[in-house]
Design a protein around this motif. Sequence first.
Motif, PDB file in Angstrom:
ATOM      1  N   UNK A  14       0.881  -1.268  -0.016  1.00  0.00           N
ATOM      2  CA  UNK A  14       0.104   0.086   0.162  1.00  0.00           C
ATOM      3  C   UNK A  14       0.828   1.170   0.013  1.00  0.00           C
ATOM      4  N   UNK A  15       2.309   1.202   0.468  1.00  0.00           N
ATOM      5  CA  UNK A  15       3.022   2.519   0.640  1.00  0.00           C
ATOM      6  C   UNK A  15       3.180   2.836  -0.910  1.00  0.00           C
ATOM      7  N   UNK A  16       3.263   4.193  -0.983  1.00  0.00           N
ATOM      8  CA  UNK A  16       3.779   4.685  -2.357  1.00  0.00           C
ATOM      9  C   UNK A  16       2.728   5.896  -2.594  1.00  0.00           C
ATOM     10  N   UNK A  17       2.758   6.027  -3.843  1.00  0.00           N
ATOM     11  CA  UNK A  17       1.865   7.186  -4.540  1.00  0.00           C
ATOM     12  C   UNK A  17       1.292   6.960  -5.488  1.00  0.00           C
ATOM     13  N   UNK A  18      -0.207   7.423  -5.139  1.00  0.00           N
ATOM     14  CA  UNK A  18      -1.258   6.687  -5.908  1.00  0.00           C
ATOM     15  C   UNK A  18      -2.109   7.766  -6.711  1.00  0.00           C
ATOM     16  N   UNK A  19      -2.522   7.654  -7.944  1.00  0.00           N
ATOM     17  CA  UNK A  19      -3.297   8.755  -8.495  1.00  0.00           C
ATOM     18  C   UNK A  19      -4.944   8.201  -8.955  1.00  0.00           C
ATOM     19  N   UNK A  20      -5.636   9.017  -8.435  1.00  0.00           N
ATOM     20  CA  UNK A  20      -7.203   8.490  -8.641  1.00  0.00           C
ATOM     21  C   UNK A  20      -7.546   8.488 -10.012  1.00  0.00           C
ATOM     22  N   UNK A  21      -7.915   7.521 -10.565  1.00  0.00           N
ATOM     23  CA  UNK A  21      -8.507   7.217 -11.830  1.00  0.00           C
ATOM     24  C   UNK A  21      -9.978   6.897 -12.012  1.00  0.00           C
ATOM     25  N   UNK A  22     -10.605   6.664 -10.856  1.00  0.00           N
ATOM     26  CA  UNK A  22     -11.924   6.358 -11.024  1.00  0.00           C
ATOM     27  C   UNK A  22     -12.624   6.797  -9.553  1.00  0.00           C
ATOM     28  N   UNK A  23     -13.692   7.355  -9.463  1.00  0.00           N
ATOM     29  CA  UNK A  23     -14.465   7.646  -8.317  1.00  0.00           C
ATOM     30  C   UNK A  23     -15.701   7.613  -8.387  1.00  0.00           C
ATOM     31  N   UNK A  24     -16.588   6.988  -7.623  1.00  0.00           N
ATOM     32  CA  UNK A  24     -17.907   7.086  -7.481  1.00  0.00           C
ATOM     33  C   UNK A  24     -18.614   7.338  -6.178  1.00  0.00           C
TER      34      UNK A  24
ATOM     35  N   UNK B 222      -4.589  -4.744  -6.835  1.00  0.00           N
ATOM     36  CA  UNK B 222      -4.623  -5.720  -7.940  1.00  0.00           C
ATOM     37  C   UNK B 222      -3.422  -5.064  -8.623  1.00  0.00           C
ATOM     38  N   UNK B 223      -2.314  -5.720  -8.758  1.00  0.00           N
ATOM     39  CA  UNK B 223      -1.065  -5.344  -9.468  1.00  0.00           C
ATOM     40  C   UNK B 223      -0.879  -3.901  -9.010  1.00  0.00           C
ATOM     41  N   UNK B 224      -0.984  -3.089 -10.091  1.00  0.00           N
ATOM     42  CA  UNK B 224      -0.689  -1.568  -9.547  1.00  0.00           C
ATOM     43  C   UNK B 224      -1.821  -0.641  -9.447  1.00  0.00           C
ATOM     44  N   UNK B 225      -2.951  -1.353  -9.008  1.00  0.00           N
ATOM     45  CA  UNK B 225      -4.382  -0.772  -8.736  1.00  0.00           C
ATOM     46  C   UNK B 225      -4.526  -0.817  -7.468  1.00  0.00           C
ATOM     47  N   UNK B 226      -5.126  -0.004  -6.821  1.00  0.00           N
ATOM     48  CA  UNK B 226      -5.412   0.167  -5.237  1.00  0.00           C
ATOM     49  C   UNK B 226      -6.991   0.557  -5.516  1.00  0.00           C
TER      50      UNK B 226
ATOM     51  N   UNK C  77     -22.605  14.449   5.682  1.00  0.00           N
ATOM     52  CA  UNK C  77     -22.063  13.594   4.858  1.00  0.00           C
ATOM     53  C   UNK C  77     -22.594  12.135   5.356  1.00  0.00           C
ATOM     54  N   UNK C  78     -23.266  11.397   4.286  1.00  0.00           N
ATOM     55  CA  UNK C  78     -23.247   9.993   4.392  1.00  0.00           C
ATOM     56  C   UNK C  78     -23.457   9.560   3.042  1.00  0.00           C
ATOM     57  N   UNK C  79     -22.431   8.877   2.789  1.00  0.00           N
ATOM     58  CA  UNK C  79     -22.189   8.255   1.291  1.00  0.00           C
ATOM     59  C   UNK C  79     -21.395   7.131   1.364  1.00  0.00           C
ATOM     60  N   UNK C  80     -21.512   6.122   0.355  1.00  0.00           N
ATOM     61  CA  UNK C  80     -20.759   5.290  -0.018  1.00  0.00           C
ATOM     62  C   UNK C  80     -19.942   5.584  -1.106  1.00  0.00           C
ATOM     63  N   UNK C  81     -18.639   5.330  -1.045  1.00  0.00           N
ATOM     64  CA  UNK C  81     -17.690   5.608  -2.263  1.00  0.00           C
ATOM     65  C   UNK C  81     -16.805   4.452  -2.541  1.00  0.00           C
ATOM     66  N   UNK C  82     -16.201   4.452  -3.765  1.00  0.00           N
ATOM     67  CA  UNK C  82     -15.521   3.625  -4.388  1.00  0.00           C
ATOM     68  C   UNK C  82     -14.516   4.400  -5.173  1.00  0.00           C
ATOM     69  N   UNK C  83     -13.367   4.153  -4.893  1.00  0.00           N
ATOM     70  CA  UNK C  83     -12.336   4.828  -5.570  1.00  0.00           C
ATOM     71  C   UNK C  83     -11.137   3.825  -5.989  1.00  0.00           C
ATOM     72  N   UNK C  84     -10.627   3.954  -7.378  1.00  0.00           N
ATOM     73  CA  UNK C  84      -9.659   3.386  -7.971  1.00  0.00           C
ATOM     74  C   UNK C  84      -8.557   4.392  -8.165  1.00  0.00           C
ATOM     75  N   UNK C  85      -7.212   3.608  -7.570  1.00  0.00           N
ATOM     76  CA  UNK C  85      -5.945   4.380  -8.047  1.00  0.00           C
ATOM     77  C   UNK C  85      -5.108   3.435  -8.657  1.00  0.00           C
ATOM     78  N   UNK C  86      -4.059   4.069  -9.468  1.00  0.00           N
ATOM     79  CA  UNK C  86      -2.944   3.511  -9.836  1.00  0.00           C
ATOM     80  C   UNK C  86      -1.727   3.823  -9.312  1.00  0.00           C
ATOM     81  N   UNK C  87      -0.870   3.002  -9.123  1.00  0.00           N
ATOM     82  CA  UNK C  87       0.405   3.519  -8.679  1.00  0.00           C
ATOM     83  C   UNK C  87       1.092   4.268  -9.626  1.00  0.00           C
ATOM     84  N   UNK C  88       1.883   5.208  -8.982  1.00  0.00           N
ATOM     85  CA  UNK C  88       2.761   6.216  -9.655  1.00  0.00           C
ATOM     86  C   UNK C  88       3.889   5.819  -9.514  1.00  0.00           C
ATOM     87  N   UNK C  89       4.669   5.562 -10.774  1.00  0.00           N
ATOM     88  CA  UNK C  89       6.126   4.990 -10.495  1.00  0.00           C
ATOM     89  C   UNK C  89       7.312   6.060 -10.526  1.00  0.00           C
TER      90      UNK C  89
END
Length: 155
Positions: free
Chosen positions: A39-49, A126-130, A143-155
Amino acid sequence: MKKVYNKFILILILAVLISCAEKEKGKETVVASHVKNDIMGTWQLVYGEIKTADSLEIKNLSNTEFIKILNKDHFAFFNQVKGSTEGFYGGGGTYTLEGNAYVEQLDYIGVNELRGHKFPFIIEIKGDTLIQSGIEDVPEAGIKRHIVEKYIRIK
């Protein structure tokens, strides 16, 4: 002589069992630190709901960059509108990770109602996806909401 032999066998069996238990404990520590290292590292958000009571919003990330940085026990996030100084915000704090249960405590943020709040999530790598999902529930901020966020690892 038979009693001494039986005691010796019993002590030998106990030593083997204790030895196996210690190896298993060590194995769990290795697995936990392996997940933490993943989990450690830098991640960029590519999807959010964001799902609220009666709506679903998919974040438009075409004109913004959202980065999350995780070290061994702290996280930070930053949002920047591309090519602009408008819309910048950030925050951070500490986190805990037990298995796939990830909890952020937001200690640094410009909204008082969110400061100090804990946000529980489930994560999957999953691989380079968090993938991070969970319910953000902060009554003081409305605030009361369910979120899903997908990040990819920045190399």
